[in-house]
Scaffold this active site. Sequence first.
Site, PDB file in Angstrom:
ATOM      1  N   ASP A  68      20.432  71.594 -15.216  1.00 36.05           N
ATOM      2  CA  ASP A  68      19.335  69.943 -14.426  1.00 36.05           C
ATOM      3  C   ASP A  68      18.091  70.725 -15.052  1.00 36.05           C
ATOM      4  O   ASP A  68      17.629  71.715 -14.470  1.00 36.05           O
ATOM      5  CB  ASP A  68      19.829  70.008 -13.249  1.00 36.05           C
ATOM      6  CG  ASP A  68      20.873  69.289 -13.314  1.00 36.05           C
ATOM      7  OD1 ASP A  68      22.142  69.176 -13.252  1.00 36.05           O
ATOM      8  OD2 ASP A  68      21.198  68.649 -11.879  1.00 36.05           O
ATOM      9  N   LYS A 114      19.552  61.434 -14.455  1.00 34.43           N
ATOM     10  CA  LYS A 114      19.336  62.479 -12.842  1.00 34.43           C
ATOM     11  C   LYS A 114      18.055  61.129 -12.354  1.00 34.43           C
ATOM     12  O   LYS A 114      16.673  61.651 -12.929  1.00 34.43           O
ATOM     13  CB  LYS A 114      19.806  63.257 -13.000  1.00 34.43           C
ATOM     14  CG  LYS A 114      19.503  64.266 -11.590  1.00 34.43           C
ATOM     15  CD  LYS A 114      19.949  65.733 -10.975  1.00 34.43           C
ATOM     16  CE  LYS A 114      19.285  65.995  -9.960  1.00 34.43           C
ATOM     17  NZ  LYS A 114      19.184  68.058  -9.440  1.00 34.43           N
ATOM     18  N   LYS A 141      23.608  60.585 -13.135  1.00 31.17           N
ATOM     19  CA  LYS A 141      23.241  61.829 -11.295  1.00 31.17           C
ATOM     20  C   LYS A 141      22.328  61.018 -10.950  1.00 31.17           C
ATOM     21  O   LYS A 141      21.334  60.792 -10.983  1.00 31.17           O
ATOM     22  CB  LYS A 141      23.265  62.708 -11.982  1.00 31.17           C
ATOM     23  CG  LYS A 141      23.133  63.487 -10.993  1.00 31.17           C
ATOM     24  CD  LYS A 141      23.051  65.326 -10.690  1.00 31.17           C
ATOM     25  CE  LYS A 141      22.960  66.344  -9.543  1.00 31.17           C
ATOM     26  NZ  LYS A 141      22.761  67.699 -10.022  1.00 31.17           N
TER      27      LYS A 141
END
Length: 221
Positions: free
Chosen positions: A91, A153, A182
Site C-alpha cells: 500500500d 485506497k 479499499k
Amino acid sequence: MNQKEILEKVDHTLLTQTATWAEIKQICDDAVHYGTASVCIPAAYVKRAKEYVGEKMAVCTVIGFPNGYTTTAAKVFEAKDAIQNGADEIDMVINLGYVKDGLYNLQLEEIKQVKAACGNHILKVIIETCLLTEEEKIKMCEVVTASGADYIKTSTGFSTAGATFEDVALFKEHVGPNVKIKAAGGIKTMEDAEKFISLGASRLGTSRIIKLIKNEEAHGY
C-alpha cells in the site's frame, strides 16, 4: 452479508509507531483464526511476520507512509525491499504535493514505477481523500486507473479523517473496471463495514472489526 464474508475482505491492520512484535504476532494469529484477507503491518516486521505465518496469511505493508512525500526512488526501493522480505501486497501513499500542483503526470509515473517494482504483487494506492477536493479525487481515480495499480485506497488513518461512504461511492463511479477499492480509516462497526462493501469496496483496512468480534465472543453475545 455474514461475518465470514466481511472478514474475507479485511486487511487486519496495525501500523502504530509503537507496535511491538508481540502485538504484530497477535494480529497475525487473529487474522489466521478469523480468515481475513491479509495483515497490514509496518515494513520492519514483514520478514519476521511472513516467516511466522508462512502461506496461511497474506502480509501487506505500507510505503511512503504516512505522508507520501519521499522520492519516487525511495518508494521503489521500499517496495522492492518489502517484497524481498516476503510482502504479498503493498500500500503506497501518493505525493499529495504533486496533486496540489496539478502534476498528475509525475504522480502517474511514480505509481507506474512502484507497480513495476511490485511485479505481480498487489499494489494499493492511498490518495488520502480527507486532504483532497472532489475534483482532485476524481482526477486521482483516472490516474490510478491509468497506472496499472490494483486498488485505490481512501486513507492512511493517520491524517485528519478516514474513509467515508461518499468517497467510496465517488471512487466506484470514476475508477476503471481494472481498479478495486479499499476503504480504510475509522471503520468501527460491522454495519459500517457492510455499507462500505455494498458501495463498492473490495477491501477494508481496519484494526477494530476483529477487536469488536473478540469482545462480543468474550461476553457471549
